[in-house]
Design a protein around this motif. Structure first.
Motif, PDB file in Angstrom:
ATOM      1  N   GLN A 257      -6.185   6.109  -6.224  1.00  0.00           N
ATOM      2  CA  GLN A 257      -5.154   5.195  -5.746  1.00  0.00           C
ATOM      3  C   GLN A 257      -4.448   5.694  -4.488  1.00  0.00           C
ATOM      4  O   GLN A 257      -4.330   4.957  -3.504  1.00  0.00           O
TER       5      GLN A 257
ATOM      6  N   ALA B 206      -5.083   3.784  -0.970  1.00  0.00           N
ATOM      7  CA  ALA B 206      -3.874   3.133  -0.454  1.00  0.00           C
ATOM      8  C   ALA B 206      -3.401   3.807   0.829  1.00  0.00           C
ATOM      9  O   ALA B 206      -2.882   3.140   1.731  1.00  0.00           O
TER      10      ALA B 206
ATOM     11  N   HIS C 214      -2.852   1.857   4.182  1.00  0.00           N
ATOM     12  CA  HIS C 214      -1.510   1.936   4.770  1.00  0.00           C
ATOM     13  C   HIS C 214      -1.583   2.343   6.243  1.00  0.00           C
ATOM     14  O   HIS C 214      -0.941   1.726   7.097  1.00  0.00           O
TER      15      HIS C 214
ATOM     16  N   SER D  31       0.836  -1.209   0.000  1.00  0.00           N
ATOM     17  CA  SER D  31       0.000   0.000   0.000  1.00  0.00           C
ATOM     18  C   SER D  31       0.868   1.255   0.000  1.00  0.00           C
ATOM     19  O   SER D  31       0.531   2.249  -0.649  1.00  0.00           O
TER      20      SER D  31
ATOM     21  N   LEU E  63       1.914   1.812  -3.494  1.00  0.00           N
ATOM     22  CA  LEU E  63       0.804   2.347  -4.297  1.00  0.00           C
ATOM     23  C   LEU E  63       0.557   3.830  -4.025  1.00  0.00           C
ATOM     24  O   LEU E  63       0.192   4.574  -4.931  1.00  0.00           O
ATOM     25  N   ILE E  64       0.765   4.267  -2.793  1.00  0.00           N
ATOM     26  CA  ILE E  64       0.656   5.699  -2.474  1.00  0.00           C
ATOM     27  C   ILE E  64       1.728   6.468  -3.246  1.00  0.00           C
ATOM     28  O   ILE E  64       1.462   7.449  -3.917  1.00  0.00           O
TER      29      ILE E  64
END
Length: 186
Positions: free
Chosen positions: A137, A141, A145, A107, A110-111
């Motif tokens: 996204q 994410a 997270h 995650s 993805l951030i």
């Protein structure tokens, strides 16, 4: 101390990886918690996230090595005093920690890559942005997270408390094995 695990102790490789991961998890959580409060004008505004991302990527690599190592050098046999419920709790707890750590790191990736930019790791190398097309996204994410990071921290604390319980209450060698000293008496 041996490099590989034995039937009674963890080896040096497993011990070093365990404590490096523990240190990185606590350090990354503390850094992440601190950096979300930084303002744009803080001198750490760009530096703290760069450190957080770089250490996170290195932790991902270490965790992959750790999983491979678990297959190469299996851990010590369960202690005879550990019943079925203790063994089940151990396997479940470790499994949740591994899955949680990987999910937190994915995650985070993805951030960081949501806008199509890769992640520089201490100016040593670049991790490319491979997934950028998920709607919202960074926001989704980011929530994943944050919640998973708290979950991993809580599970890590429970893991540590369980080890202390085994050491001080049960007086078994569970904790000593993670220091390579299972053969020593209490």
């Amino acid at each position: 101390m041996q490099w590989r695990n034995s039937s009674s102790n963890y080896g040096l490789v497993s011990i070093l990886m365990h404590w490096l991961v523990a240190l990185a998890v606590v350090g990354l959580f503390a850094l992440g918690y601190w950096m979300v409060g930084l303002t744009y004008y803080s001198s750490w505004y760009r530096t703290a996230p760069d450190i957080h991302k770089s250490v996170g990527i290195l932790l991902f690599g270490l965790m992959v090595l750790r999983v491979v190592w678990r297959f190469v050098s299996t851990g010590p046999a369960p202690l005879p005093s550990h019943g079925g419920m203790t063994r089940l709790a151990t396997k479940t707890g470790h499994g949740l920690l591994y899955v949680g750590l990987f999910a937190v790191m994915i995650s985070g990736y993805l951030i960081s890559t949501a806008e199509g930019r890769g992640i520089g790791v201490f100016d040593w190398f670049q991790v490319p942005a491979l997934i950028t097309s998920i709607p919202n996204q960074a926001d989704i994410a980011g929530l994943v997270h944050e919640y998973l990071a708290w979950g991993v921290l809580i599970l890590s604390a429970l893991h540590a408390l369980a080890a202390l319980k085994h050491h001080f209450i049960d007086r078994d060698s569970t904790l000593r094995r993670m220091f390579g000293r299972a053969d020593e008496q209490l």
